[in-house]
Motif scaffolding. Structure first.
Motif, PDB file in Angstrom:
ATOM      1  N   GLY A   1      49.100  42.084  35.559  1.00 61.01           N
ATOM      2  CA  GLY A   1      47.687  42.125  35.917  1.00 61.01           C
ATOM      3  C   GLY A   1      47.349  43.309  36.804  1.00 61.01           C
ATOM      4  O   GLY A   1      46.313  43.956  36.630  1.00 61.01           O
TER       5      GLY A   1
ATOM      6  N   PHE B   1      42.648  29.076  37.876  1.00 55.19           N
ATOM      7  CA  PHE B   1      41.303  29.456  37.433  1.00 55.19           C
ATOM      8  C   PHE B   1      40.748  28.478  36.395  1.00 55.19           C
ATOM      9  O   PHE B   1      41.491  27.838  35.636  1.00 55.19           O
TER      10      PHE B   1
ATOM     11  N   GLU C   1      39.394  39.072  38.684  1.00 55.54           N
ATOM     12  CA  GLU C   1      40.802  38.785  38.960  1.00 55.54           C
ATOM     13  C   GLU C   1      40.967  37.275  39.052  1.00 55.54           C
ATOM     14  O   GLU C   1      40.359  36.614  39.898  1.00 55.54           O
ATOM     15  N   LEU C   2      41.769  36.740  38.183  1.00 54.95           N
ATOM     16  CA  LEU C   2      41.925  35.294  38.084  1.00 54.95           C
ATOM     17  C   LEU C   2      42.748  34.730  39.235  1.00 54.95           C
ATOM     18  O   LEU C   2      43.724  35.342  39.668  1.00 54.95           O
ATOM     19  N   GLU C   3      42.356  33.564  39.686  1.00 57.35           N
ATOM     20  CA  GLU C   3      43.174  32.802  40.622  1.00 57.35           C
ATOM     21  C   GLU C   3      44.213  32.014  39.822  1.00 57.35           C
ATOM     22  O   GLU C   3      44.030  31.765  38.623  1.00 57.35           O
TER      23      GLU C   3
ATOM     24  N   ASP D   1      44.968  39.487  36.730  1.00 55.64           N
ATOM     25  CA  ASP D   1      45.437  38.449  37.645  1.00 55.64           C
ATOM     26  C   ASP D   1      46.403  39.089  38.637  1.00 55.64           C
ATOM     27  O   ASP D   1      46.684  40.293  38.548  1.00 55.64           O
TER      28      ASP D   1
ATOM     29  N   SER E   1      47.960  33.119  31.029  1.00 57.07           N
ATOM     30  CA  SER E   1      46.543  33.126  31.411  1.00 57.07           C
ATOM     31  C   SER E   1      45.676  33.673  30.283  1.00 57.07           C
ATOM     32  O   SER E   1      44.587  33.154  30.002  1.00 57.07           O
TER      33      SER E   1
ATOM     34  N   ALA F   1      45.428  39.900  31.992  1.00 58.18           N
ATOM     35  CA  ALA F   1      46.188  38.936  32.784  1.00 58.18           C
ATOM     36  C   ALA F   1      47.514  38.659  32.081  1.00 58.18           C
ATOM     37  O   ALA F   1      47.751  39.115  30.959  1.00 58.18           O
TER      38      ALA F   1
END
Length: 453
Positions: free
Chosen positions: A227, A260, A255-257, A222, A285, A281
């Motif tokens: 991250g 997400f 790659e997390l928003e 992330d 998360s 992350a």
């Protein structure tokens, strides 16, 4: 905002003190040297007198001189040493922050119980909550910067970044709770332990060496500092194995928003055929993802590092027992190292209801380099910020109670800790945090991290 005074207690013996001291006090060594010099002077005087009558020999004292009294300095009023702590205690990561603080407070409680720094000066912690806001952290810093000898802990890489510039200007040392590889060469920081990037390299290297090298590896990161470090580690593994003859490549790196959809991410992972996923992350998360993996009983091996809190949540424990591995430079709660035994004993006295977690251990372990610098400064009779900074680049190695690897205190590009411990997760059969140690490992290609210098 709160000010926490760690209570003192009876001084213990030098033997007891060595159990947690990061660096032996130099005042004792100086005293012994003076005693030898004075005794030699007495013998020489007797020889020169030419008389064997002890009654006519002038008495010579062999009492060692008193230690030098350090002068008043920022954070030191000649009686108490004050240290600062800044972190998220009430925001999104407040739970972990409070656990880290528990470890820090327990550490200094034990030091105080043994007489304080150099067996002379008690410690007072000035604790400030930034609520998860790096912008607020800068304001909080300005409110305590003149009151403390150094910042014994700043929690979170974003918070470290927010206060490090002003701290450099003020000549103030910082012990970060986080383990970015970049901290090794950063001015005014006192890091400890293997970096997040090396955890990724060693963790995946262990899996290739002990399980399968032909698995489909994937990663989830992330935009957080943790991250980004995880993503860097994933990239370094791929770079190290390029052209090595090992057929390695990632099936997917996500790659997390911030908002997400955990269900959608797990679907991406399974669709890509991922068999081993580095869950890189941030803690919150990663917990969401583990819950989703557990809900679907997804047959994928997950790997986490020291940035993720253990024990794992209740809703993920059944899945974690067969699917989760940990690569971290931290002990398990049941380890019988001097540091862990002292931590457990101190918590029984000062925080018996505290939950045993990796974050409590991280808080305790983070204080060893701080203690090393302060012990040396008291022995030298100088707690000024310039001298503390000088010591942080000249002390060399120090004791960490075998809990974590030290980062050598020397100038320039400091050597970096390499191996990590590998754990499986078994909430029923492991220790109270659910960890079972599988061994220690250093990937043969770990030197690739040097490219981050």
């Amino acid at each position: 905002m709160s000010s926490v005074r760690v209570p003192g207690a009876r001084p213990l013996s030098t033997t007891d003190r060595d159990a947690v001291a990061a660096t032996p006090s130099r005042s004792g060594r100086m005293a012994r040297r003076w005693a030898v010099v004075l005794l030699a002077s007495a013998l020489l005087a007797a020889a020169c007198s030419g008389s064997t009558d002890s009654a006519e020999t002038a008495p010579t004292s062999t009492v060692a001189p008193r230690p030098v009294q350090p002068r008043r300095a920022p954070g030191f009023d000649t009686e108490i040493i004050r240290l600062g702590v800044i972190g998220d205690l009430t925001g999104a990561n407040g739970r972990s922050g409070r656990e880290i603080l528990t470890g820090v407070e327990a550490f200094w409680s034990r030091v105080d119980a043994m007489g304080g720094i150099g067996e002379r000066f008690p410690v007072e912690l000035i604790v400030r909550d930034e609520g998860g806001s790096p912008a607020l952290a800068a304001q909080v810093y300005s409110g305590i910067s003149d009151e403390v000898a150094l910042l014994a802990l700043v929690m979170g890489s974003a918070t470290v970044d927010a206060v490090r510039g002003p701290a450099v200007d003020d000549g103030l040392l910082i012990a970060p709770s986080t383990r970015q590889f970049a901290w090794l060469g950063a001015e005014n920081l006192l890091p400890v332990g293997t970096s997040y990037e090396v955890e990724v390299i060693d963790g995946l290297g262990w899996y290739m060496d002990n399980r399968r090298s032909d698995a489909v590896f994937c990663g989830v990161t992330d935009p957080s500092s943790y991250g980004r470090a995880s993503r860097a580690g994933l990239g370094l593994v791929e770079a190290a194995l390029d052209g090595s003859g090992v057929d390695f490549g990632y099936g997917l790196v996500v790659e997390l928003e911030p908002d997400f959809d955990a269900t959608a991410v797990v679907e991406q992972i399974t669709t890509a055929g991922c068999e081993v996923v580095w869950l890189g992350a941030g803690d919150l998360s990663t917990r969401r993802l583990m819950a989703e993996l557990a809900a679907g009983d997804v047959d994928i091996t997950g790997f986490v590092g020291s940035g993720v809190r253990v024990p794992v949540p209740e809703d993920s424990r059944a899945w974690a027992r067969d699917h989760l591995l940990v690569a971290a430079d931290l002990p398990s709660w049941s380890d019988r190292t001097p540091g862990m035994e002292n931590l457990r004993a101190e918590l029984e006295k000062v925080a018996p209801d505290a939950e045993p977690t990796s974050m409590v251990a991280l808080g305790w372990a983070s204080q060893y380099p701080v203690l090393a610098v302060l012990e040396a400064a008291v022995a030298d009779g100088d707690l000024g910020r310039d001298h503390l900074a000088e010591l942080s680049t000249s002390l060399g190695t120090y004791d960490t109670g075998d809990m974590v690897q030290p980062v050598v205190m020397e100038s320039g590009l400091r050597p970096w800790p390499r191996p990590v411990s590998i754990f499986s997760v078994d909430p029923a059969g492991g220790d109270v945090t659910g960890l079972t140690r599988l061994g220690t490992f250093e990937a043969p290609f770990v030197d690739v991290v040097e490219s981050l210098r």
